[in-house]
Scaffold this motif. Structure first.
Motif, PDB file in Angstrom:
ATOM      1  N   ARG A 213       0.836  -1.210   0.000  1.00 39.18           N
ATOM      2  CA  ARG A 213       0.000   0.000   0.000  1.00 39.18           C
ATOM      3  C   ARG A 213       0.866   1.253   0.000  1.00 39.18           C
ATOM      4  N   ILE A 214       1.953   1.237   0.746  1.00 34.26           N
ATOM      5  CA  ILE A 214       2.834   2.399   0.788  1.00 34.26           C
ATOM      6  C   ILE A 214       3.538   2.586  -0.555  1.00 34.26           C
ATOM      7  N   ALA A 215       3.912   1.467  -1.188  1.00 36.83           N
ATOM      8  CA  ALA A 215       4.564   1.557  -2.502  1.00 36.83           C
ATOM      9  C   ALA A 215       3.627   2.202  -3.518  1.00 36.83           C
ATOM     10  N   SER A 219       5.595   7.411  -3.426  1.00 35.61           N
ATOM     11  CA  SER A 219       6.525   8.282  -2.703  1.00 35.61           C
ATOM     12  C   SER A 219       7.681   7.427  -2.210  1.00 35.61           C
ATOM     13  N   ARG A 220       8.829   7.607  -2.813  1.00 30.17           N
ATOM     14  CA  ARG A 220       9.985   6.813  -2.415  1.00 30.17           C
ATOM     15  C   ARG A 220      10.403   7.137  -0.989  1.00 30.17           C
ATOM     16  N   GLU A 221      10.256   8.414  -0.593  1.00 29.29           N
ATOM     17  CA  GLU A 221      10.628   8.797   0.767  1.00 29.29           C
ATOM     18  C   GLU A 221       9.807   8.031   1.798  1.00 29.29           C
ATOM     19  N   ALA A 226       9.214   3.727   5.679  1.00 28.53           N
ATOM     20  CA  ALA A 226       8.471   2.558   6.142  1.00 28.53           C
ATOM     21  C   ALA A 226       9.389   1.352   6.318  1.00 28.53           C
ATOM     22  N   ALA A 227      10.319   1.143   5.385  1.00 32.77           N
ATOM     23  CA  ALA A 227      11.235   0.009   5.484  1.00 32.77           C
ATOM     24  C   ALA A 227      12.114   0.119   6.726  1.00 32.77           C
ATOM     25  N   VAL A 228      12.634   1.325   6.979  1.00 32.47           N
ATOM     26  CA  VAL A 228      13.465   1.529   8.172  1.00 32.47           C
ATOM     27  C   VAL A 228      12.629   1.380   9.430  1.00 32.47           C
ATOM     28  N   GLU A 269      16.420  -0.444  -0.645  1.00 31.20           N
ATOM     29  CA  GLU A 269      16.303   0.829   0.056  1.00 31.20           C
ATOM     30  C   GLU A 269      17.036   0.807   1.396  1.00 31.20           C
ATOM     31  N   VAL A 270      17.055  -0.354   2.044  1.00 31.81           N
ATOM     32  CA  VAL A 270      17.708  -0.458   3.356  1.00 31.81           C
ATOM     33  C   VAL A 270      19.212  -0.664   3.227  1.00 31.81           C
TER      34      VAL A 270
END
Length: 681
Positions: A213-215, A219-221, A226-228, A269-270
């Motif tokens: 849902r976030i993807a 918004s990459r930010e 969210a991943a962090v 991303e992480v």
């Protein structure tokens, strides 16, 4: 009022020192981990000069453990663990019991207390997953059977650490064996089991759904945040609410996300956080080691290090005599497990907090860990030599190598191959073409699941980050025909190209650029051809536009090639570009090159070019012929037409129209392009 910047100072000094140490280690031909550990000793409290805050840097190191274990979880597959259960489960249990017994017996001989000896033995029984993963990646072994076995082995050791930390107070503190103590132990175990079950059954559904849902917010930010947040939040929640380690919490968070469709993106991303804080982790380990203690207790340190490096390796190798593994797998497992790391520190610290292990005794654990981590890369390098040595002892090797060895991760016979770094859409297209043409090829892929999938499809694959490990040295670049770098990350591409120039200076390198400035940098680093997808698309639009206006394909292609040689500078700045455009202005429009096929009923079959006399009959001229995929440019008059021949002719629309009935068919291809090798369909 001055701002307190001590945390920033510690981070800056730690990273700068690590960079200097890592660079020095690489110059000396040693693994970068050795440089990071030595950098920690330099800025530690036991050496002169700047002294870093051990507490602050240790907390930053915890972030390194969290991100590293989160990354391990992303690459980990429960199916892989289940597949190696017959080796990993009994192997991990038997080795831990044996190492604990050896450590306990050694320190009892030194006169230590029961509790101190037990904690010491437990500390030596748990290897570092972080160090192991780096070693496997650097040696191109992670996506092999040996890699899967040893990773499953260490994961079980990590899970056992939870049990050890829960039971430790009861085992080592006198007077704690009453009923209330065992109730507390049972409660802690139930909480740990509850957390694992919650993650595997609830988290596996909720977390991927949330990240998808976030993807979709584009918004990459937010996605990075969210991943962090997931990695840190679950690790923290696991420790505070369920009493399990931060590392296990982060690992399980990675496992449940790794199975989802966003697992690869989360890992990418992480990655910067993981690599940065992993370096700080190794620096923090070095800070805990007192060089004077190493010198004053050199004998004890050497004995403990021998027990860790040689003892653990011999135990693992001996277990290979009874477990269903090949000789090579046993050797890789022995090399990978010949070290201890982060969980040894956690168990040792717990012993110090319980008052059963003195700081001096804990320093012995740290010293043994430091030296074993420094020696571990050499153990991996020694695997081929050890294999040849044991093969000279037929009786022993026959016992150790009872099961057929798995395929080598990279066949030693591979040569004249093309190495493709990155298997995205571009890389997949290249591999498909090479496979069709029968050209040997090898993929270097950073995602473990995709690497395993490629291997199952018969694509030779090395798992690892070509921009951040030694994996490129196992791609046999010195025997390769070309290296193709398709990574979307331009900085990573530059590192790969630079490394390739060191390993194989004369190897043709084709690289993908993301920016116009990157074209210049990649060219300077040694890439022979640099492709910018967006600008390449612009050239294609220009080429098709000119073709639709009737300009000759050959001259249009010459102009496009001139722009490429000018590194996509479209300002018409070179004499070659000017000359080609002038020639385009002078070309006679209306002429086309078209290909016809000679059918079974064609009147040309059996006739020579002179006998057919096509130019006199239709006005069109034959300029080329393709037979059996071989181009015959400007064929001789004695050349005889055969069924299936592709005949290239030039003429205006009226002449080509007159030729079509002669060959009894329509053109089999569109207007064609010239390239450096001749005319192609």
């Amino acid at each position: 009022m001055e701002h307190d910047i001590s945390l920033i100072a510690n981070i800056a000094i730690a990273i700068v020192a690590a960079f200097a140490g890592g660079l020095l280690a690489r110059r000396l031909g040693m693994p970068t981990i050795v440089g990071y550990l030595l950098a920690g000793m330099v800025i530690g409290p036991f050496t002169p000069g700047f002294v870093g805050d051990v507490g602050e840097i240790s907390q930053l190191a915890e972030l390194g453990v969290i991100f590293l274990m989160f990354g391990v979880g992303l690459q980990f597959s429960l199916k892989d663990l289940w597949a190696v259960r017959q080796v990993a489960i009994p192997g991990a249990i038997l080795q831990m019991i044996t190492v604990v017994a050896l450590g306990f017996g050694l320190t009892q001989a030194w006169g230590w207390s029961f509790g101190a000896s037990l904690v010491f033995g437990l500390s030596l029984s748990i290897s570092s997953t972080v160090v192991l993963m780096r070693g496997l990646m650097d040696n191109g072994l992670l996506n092999t059977d040996a890699g899967r076995v040893v990773v499953g082995w260490t994961v079980l050791e990590d899970l056992a650490t939870v049990l050890i930390l829960v039971l430790l107070p009861t085992l080592v503190v006198s007077g704690s064996t009453d009923e209330s103590s065992w109730v507390a132990v049972t409660t802690a175990l139930l909480k740990a089991a509850a957390f694992i079950g919650l993650m595997l059954f609830v988290g596996a559904r909720v977390m991927p759904w949330l990240m998808i849902r976030i993807a979709r917010t584009r918004s990459r930010e937010l996605f990075i945040l969210a991943a962090v947040a997931v990695s840190l939040g679950i690790a923290f929640g696991a420790a505070t609410l369920f009493g399990v380690s931060l590392a296990l919490g982060a690992f399980l968070a990675g496992v449940v996300l790794g199975e989802s469709e966003v697992g690869l993106q989360v890992g990418n991303e992480v990655l910067p956080f993981r690599e940065t804080f992993a370096v700080i982790f190794f620096v923090s380990v070095g800070m805990l080691v007192n060089p004077l203690y190493l010198l004053n207790h050199a004998g004890d340190v050497l004995l403990v290090t021998t027990l860790i490096v040689v003892g653990r390796a011999v135990i693992a190798l001996s277990l290979g005599l009874i477990l269903p593994v090949s000789g090579r797998i046993a050797l890789v497992v022995a090399a990978g497990l010949s070290q201890i790391g982060e969980f040894a520190f956690i168990v040792g610290q717990a012993g110090v907090m319980l008052g059963v292990l003195s700081p001096e005794q804990y320093a012995l654990v740290l010293a043994g860990a430091l030296l074993s981590i420094m020696v571990n890369p050499l153990m991996f390098r020694a695997v081929p030599y050890a294999e040849r040595f044991f093969q000279r002892i037929p009786a022993f090797w026959a016992l150790l190598d009872r099961h057929p060895p798995p395929p080598d991760p990279l066949a030693k016979s591979i040569t004249e191959h093309v190495v493709v770094v990155g298997y995205g859409r571009v890389g997949e297209h290249i591999i498909n073409v090479l496979k069709h043409l029968g050209v040997p090829h090898l993929v270097v892929e950073i995602d473990a699941r995709r690497a395993a999938e490629f291997e199952s499809r018969g694509v030779p694959t090395l798992y690892g980050d070509a921009a951040n490990s030694e994996v490129l040295t196992h791609a046999r670049l010195e025997q390769a025909r070309a290296l193709v770098v398709t990574l979307p990350d331009e900085a990573a591409s530059e590192i790969v190209v630079a490394a390739a120039q060191d390993l194989a200076p004369h190897l043709p390198v084709i690289a993908r650029a993301a920016t116009t400035s990157g074209i210049e940098r990649l060219t300077h680093l040694g890439a022979r051809d640099v492709i910018h997808p967006e600008l390449e698309g612009g050239l294609e639009v220009m080429r098709h536009t000119l073709l639709s206006l009737g300009y000759p394909a050959g001259e249009v292609q010459r102009y496009a090639d001139a722009v490429r040689r000018d590194r996509y500078d479209t300002s018409i700045s070179t004499p070659e570009e000017q000359q080609v455009l002038e020639q385009l202005l002078r070309t006679v429009r209306g002429m086309e090159i078209v290909w016809f096929t000679v059918g079974h009923t064609s009147s040309l079959v059996g006739l020579s070019l002179a006998e057919a006399n096509l130019r006199a009959r239709t006005g069109a001229s034959v300029i080329a012929l393709i037979r059996a995929k071989q181009l015959i440019a400007n064929p001789k008059s004695s050349t005889t037409f055969q069924v299936g021949d592709l005949v290239g002719v030039i003429g205006d629309a009226e002449q080509l129209s007159a030729l079509a009935p002669v060959v009894q068919g329509q053109p089999v291809a569109h207007r064609v392009d010239d390239n450096a090798d001749g005319v192609t369909v």
